[in-house]
Design a protein around this motif. Sequence first.
Motif, PDB file in Angstrom:
ATOM      1  N   THR A  62       0.705  -1.066  -0.054  1.00 21.38           N
ATOM      2  CA  THR A  62      -0.097  -0.039   0.020  1.00 21.38           C
ATOM      3  C   THR A  62       0.899   1.417  -0.049  1.00 21.38           C
ATOM      4  O   THR A  62       0.646   2.180  -1.086  1.00 21.38           O
ATOM      5  N   ILE A  90      -1.656  10.092   9.219  1.00 20.55           N
ATOM      6  CA  ILE A  90      -2.684   9.705  10.264  1.00 20.55           C
ATOM      7  C   ILE A  90      -2.697   8.440  10.380  1.00 20.55           C
ATOM      8  O   ILE A  90      -3.335   7.623   9.491  1.00 20.55           O
ATOM      9  N   ARG A 114      -0.637   4.606  12.240  1.00 17.91           N
ATOM     10  CA  ARG A 114       1.063   4.322  12.602  1.00 17.91           C
ATOM     11  C   ARG A 114       1.003   2.858  12.287  1.00 17.91           C
ATOM     12  O   ARG A 114       2.005   2.073  13.143  1.00 17.91           O
ATOM     13  N   SER A 115       0.317   2.260  11.727  1.00 13.08           N
ATOM     14  CA  SER A 115       0.284   0.678  11.520  1.00 13.08           C
ATOM     15  C   SER A 115       1.502   0.389  10.695  1.00 13.08           C
ATOM     16  O   SER A 115       2.194   1.086  10.020  1.00 13.08           O
ATOM     17  N   ILE A 159       1.575  -1.806   8.528  1.00 15.69           N
ATOM     18  CA  ILE A 159       1.374  -2.029   7.111  1.00 15.69           C
ATOM     19  C   ILE A 159       1.255  -0.626   6.278  1.00 15.69           C
ATOM     20  O   ILE A 159       1.154  -0.755   4.966  1.00 15.69           O
ATOM     21  N   HIS A 189      -1.582   9.661  15.454  1.00 16.41           N
ATOM     22  CA  HIS A 189      -2.084   8.375  15.707  1.00 16.41           C
ATOM     23  C   HIS A 189      -2.900   8.812  16.902  1.00 16.41           C
ATOM     24  O   HIS A 189      -3.628   9.898  17.014  1.00 16.41           O
ATOM     25  N   SER A 190      -3.746   7.546  17.389  1.00 19.79           N
ATOM     26  CA  SER A 190      -4.964   7.897  18.197  1.00 19.79           C
ATOM     27  C   SER A 190      -4.643   8.596  19.447  1.00 19.79           C
ATOM     28  O   SER A 190      -5.637   8.966  20.177  1.00 19.79           O
ATOM     29  N   LEU A 250      -6.441   5.555   8.897  1.00 19.20           N
ATOM     30  CA  LEU A 250      -6.847   5.035  10.301  1.00 19.20           C
ATOM     31  C   LEU A 250      -7.966   4.209  10.377  1.00 19.20           C
ATOM     32  O   LEU A 250      -8.292   3.740  11.183  1.00 19.20           O
ATOM     33  N   GLY A 251      -8.854   4.116   9.244  1.00 15.70           N
ATOM     34  CA  GLY A 251      -9.876   3.198   9.291  1.00 15.70           C
ATOM     35  C   GLY A 251     -11.140   3.485   9.855  1.00 15.70           C
ATOM     36  O   GLY A 251     -11.978   2.916  10.512  1.00 15.70           O
ATOM     37  N   LYS A 252     -11.459   5.219   9.711  1.00 15.69           N
ATOM     38  CA  LYS A 252     -12.432   5.714  10.297  1.00 15.69           C
ATOM     39  C   LYS A 252     -13.427   6.298   9.169  1.00 15.69           C
ATOM     40  O   LYS A 252     -12.892   7.555   8.882  1.00 15.69           O
ATOM     41  N   PHE A 270     -13.331  10.518   8.112  1.00 15.83           N
ATOM     42  CA  PHE A 270     -12.888  11.359   9.534  1.00 15.83           C
ATOM     43  C   PHE A 270     -12.193  12.606   9.188  1.00 15.83           C
ATOM     44  O   PHE A 270     -12.284  13.680   9.927  1.00 15.83           O
ATOM     45  N   VAL A 283      -6.457   6.443   2.308  1.00 18.56           N
ATOM     46  CA  VAL A 283      -5.888   4.929   2.435  1.00 18.56           C
ATOM     47  C   VAL A 283      -7.368   4.021   2.961  1.00 18.56           C
ATOM     48  O   VAL A 283      -7.244   2.765   2.519  1.00 18.56           O
ATOM     49  N   GLY A 284      -8.043   4.618   3.476  1.00 20.25           N
ATOM     50  CA  GLY A 284      -9.369   3.977   4.217  1.00 20.25           C
ATOM     51  C   GLY A 284      -9.960   3.031   3.407  1.00 20.25           C
ATOM     52  O   GLY A 284     -10.456   3.497   2.277  1.00 20.25           O
ATOM     53  N   ILE A 285     -10.326   2.001   3.866  1.00 13.80           N
ATOM     54  CA  ILE A 285     -11.273   1.029   3.305  1.00 13.80           C
ATOM     55  C   ILE A 285     -12.153   0.431   4.320  1.00 13.80           C
ATOM     56  O   ILE A 285     -11.720  -0.464   5.002  1.00 13.80           O
ATOM     57  N   GLY A 338      -6.624   1.728  -3.232  1.00 10.26           N
ATOM     58  CA  GLY A 338      -6.614   0.155  -3.194  1.00 10.26           C
ATOM     59  C   GLY A 338      -6.034  -0.348  -4.678  1.00 10.26           C
ATOM     60  O   GLY A 338      -5.573  -1.405  -4.528  1.00 10.26           O
ATOM     61  N   THR A 352      -2.270  -0.679  -4.775  1.00 13.58           N
ATOM     62  CA  THR A 352      -1.763  -1.673  -3.831  1.00 13.58           C
ATOM     63  C   THR A 352      -1.354  -2.967  -4.513  1.00 13.58           C
ATOM     64  O   THR A 352      -0.390  -3.785  -4.392  1.00 13.58           O
TER      65      THR A 352
HETATM   66  P1  NAD Z   1      -4.878  -0.018  11.799  1.00  9.78           P
HETATM   67  O1  NAD Z   1      -6.039  -0.217  12.520  1.00  9.78           O
HETATM   68  O2  NAD Z   1      -3.818  -1.129  11.988  1.00  9.78           O
HETATM   69  O3  NAD Z   1      -3.939   1.333  12.246  1.00  9.78           O
HETATM   70  C1  NAD Z   1      -5.047   2.406  12.266  1.00  9.78           C
HETATM   71  C2  NAD Z   1      -4.045   3.544  13.066  1.00  9.78           C
HETATM   72  O4  NAD Z   1      -5.000   4.582  13.070  1.00  9.78           O
HETATM   73  C3  NAD Z   1      -3.585   3.345  14.314  1.00  9.78           C
HETATM   74  O5  NAD Z   1      -2.107   3.215  14.363  1.00  9.78           O
HETATM   75  C4  NAD Z   1      -4.121   4.279  15.144  1.00  9.78           C
HETATM   76  O6  NAD Z   1      -3.515   4.923  16.288  1.00  9.78           O
HETATM   77  C5  NAD Z   1      -4.942   5.232  14.372  1.00  9.78           C
HETATM   78  N1  NAD Z   1      -5.913   5.962  14.640  1.00  9.78           N
HETATM   79  C6  NAD Z   1      -7.010   5.360  14.948  1.00  9.78           C
HETATM   80  N2  NAD Z   1      -8.031   6.303  15.461  1.00  9.78           N
HETATM   81  C7  NAD Z   1      -7.622   7.643  15.576  1.00  9.78           C
HETATM   82  C8  NAD Z   1      -7.690   8.717  15.476  1.00  9.78           C
HETATM   83  N3  NAD Z   1      -8.940   9.189  15.852  1.00  9.78           N
HETATM   84  N4  NAD Z   1      -6.997   9.829  15.411  1.00  9.78           N
HETATM   85  C9  NAD Z   1      -5.681   9.656  15.049  1.00  9.78           C
HETATM   86  N5  NAD Z   1      -5.284   8.457  14.613  1.00  9.78           N
HETATM   87  C10 NAD Z   1      -5.988   7.532  15.109  1.00  9.78           C
HETATM   88  O7  NAD Z   1      -5.360   0.018  10.530  1.00  9.78           O
HETATM   89  P2  NAD Z   1      -4.426  -0.008   9.140  1.00  9.78           P
HETATM   90  O8  NAD Z   1      -4.281  -1.571   8.710  1.00  9.78           O
HETATM   91  O9  NAD Z   1      -3.229   0.775   9.043  1.00  9.78           O
HETATM   92  O10 NAD Z   1      -5.453   0.302   7.857  1.00  9.78           O
HETATM   93  C11 NAD Z   1      -6.200   1.730   7.974  1.00  9.78           C
HETATM   94  C12 NAD Z   1      -7.133   1.770   6.949  1.00  9.78           C
HETATM   95  O11 NAD Z   1      -6.310   1.415   5.719  1.00  9.78           O
HETATM   96  C13 NAD Z   1      -8.168   0.739   6.955  1.00  9.78           C
HETATM   97  O12 NAD Z   1      -9.507   1.367   6.540  1.00  9.78           O
HETATM   98  C14 NAD Z   1      -7.755  -0.494   6.221  1.00  9.78           C
HETATM   99  O13 NAD Z   1      -9.068  -1.246   5.639  1.00  9.78           O
HETATM  100  C15 NAD Z   1      -7.311   0.455   5.106  1.00  9.78           C
HETATM  101  N6  NAD Z   1      -6.303  -0.317   4.231  1.00  9.78           N
HETATM  102  C16 NAD Z   1      -6.287   0.023   2.762  1.00  9.78           C
HETATM  103  C17 NAD Z   1      -5.462  -0.542   1.992  1.00  9.78           C
HETATM  104  C18 NAD Z   1      -5.530  -0.270   0.746  1.00  9.78           C
HETATM  105  O14 NAD Z   1      -5.253  -1.095  -0.037  1.00  9.78           O
HETATM  106  N7  NAD Z   1      -6.249   0.903   0.200  1.00  9.78           N
HETATM  107  C19 NAD Z   1      -4.491  -1.511   2.549  1.00  9.78           C
HETATM  108  C20 NAD Z   1      -4.242  -1.501   3.973  1.00  9.78           C
HETATM  109  C21 NAD Z   1      -5.135  -1.108   4.799  1.00  9.78           C
END
Ligand code: NAD
Length: 291
Positions: free
Chosen positions: A140, A163, A165-166, A168, A192-193, A212-214, A217, A232-234, A272, A275
């Motif tokens: 990604t 935004i 810090r995962s 991946i 991060h959170s 961040l997956g929200k 946001f 990046v979110g999905i 997406g 990736t």
């Molecule tokens: P994760 O849950 O592992 O990490 C989320 C990160 O967001 C954490 O580091 C957390 O600290 C931070 N976070 C959470 N709430 C927050 C807030 N209110 N304010 C600031 N930071 C906050 O998620 P991930 O695996 O890194 O994936 C993130 C998003 O990207 C998801 O929606 C996932 O589905 C998507 N994703 C998309 C692809 C793609 O191919 N487009 C690939 C991987 C992940």
Amino acid sequence: MQLLDGKIVSQAVKADIKHQAQLLQQAGKKTPHLAAVLVGTNGASETYVASKVKSCAEVGFKSTLIRLEENISETELLSTLEKLNQDDDIDGILVQLPLPRHIREEKVINAILPEKDVDGFHPVNTGRMVQGQPSFIPATPYGIMLMLEHYQIETAGKHAVVIGRSNIVGRPISILLSLNTNPGNCTVTVCHSRTANLKEICLQADIIVAALGKPGFLTADMVKENAVVIDVGITRVADATKRTGFAIKGDVDFEAVAPVCSYITPVPGGVGLMTIAALLKNTLRAVEFKS
Ligand code: NAD
């Protein structure tokens, strides 16, 4: 505002990969071969793996899908990976995440040979990436870099706010953007959170990567005029009007943010798609590294 179109860029990247694979064959080298391991029957994972396998065929790669039962033991999964490590015809191995809870993700990632780790999650590849050495870069973040490169977006000296810090997405893209490369050379802030004053930090950003997956946001009041926004979110959000019963939503409130920025990625149709193109690029590199 210009759309960063994942369809256009991923097709261009895939066309180039297909050409490079043909050149390899003409030079008497092997056809790149990806092994994808899917544990269980998670709906989203099934979809991702199916499109990875389909994309291999599109660019002329071989692929092997290994399906394992949800209740497979960690030991059995590790021994499957060991066989793939030993198999000279397999160039790249990916294990679709997330894994069932009884299997330790870290053990599995560490069991893949770094030179076959086309997802770029092995600590050896992470370490090499941090030092700017040749490595497999997680798909990604690599896809995002390819997109910035394609649109020749100026990144040097810019303030990038990531935004998330995962391992991946957030952390690797923050490192890649800070390297002395092009794209790169950004001043990077990782949020991060637990980040305080996130809105104020985002308002200082020339480039924002939201991972961040929200859903929705990042709102318009958090984005500086002419910023570059990478979503990046999905997230699957229930939607009765869709045949599938859900819609895919990004982390950015696209309708409101798009008019404010210079470039933005849509969801779906943005990161997406990149990736998968990046994963194929890593698989091609796995063969090239060998030669
Ligand atoms: P994760 O849950 O592992 O990490 C989320 C990160 O967001 C954490 O580091 C957390 O600290 C931070 N976070 C959470 N709430 C927050 C807030 N209110 N304010 C600031 N930071 C906050 O998620 P991930 O695996 O890194 O994936 C993130 C998003 O990207 C998801 O929606 C996932 O589905 C998507 N994703 C998309 C692809 C793609 O191919 N487009 C690939 C991987 C992940």
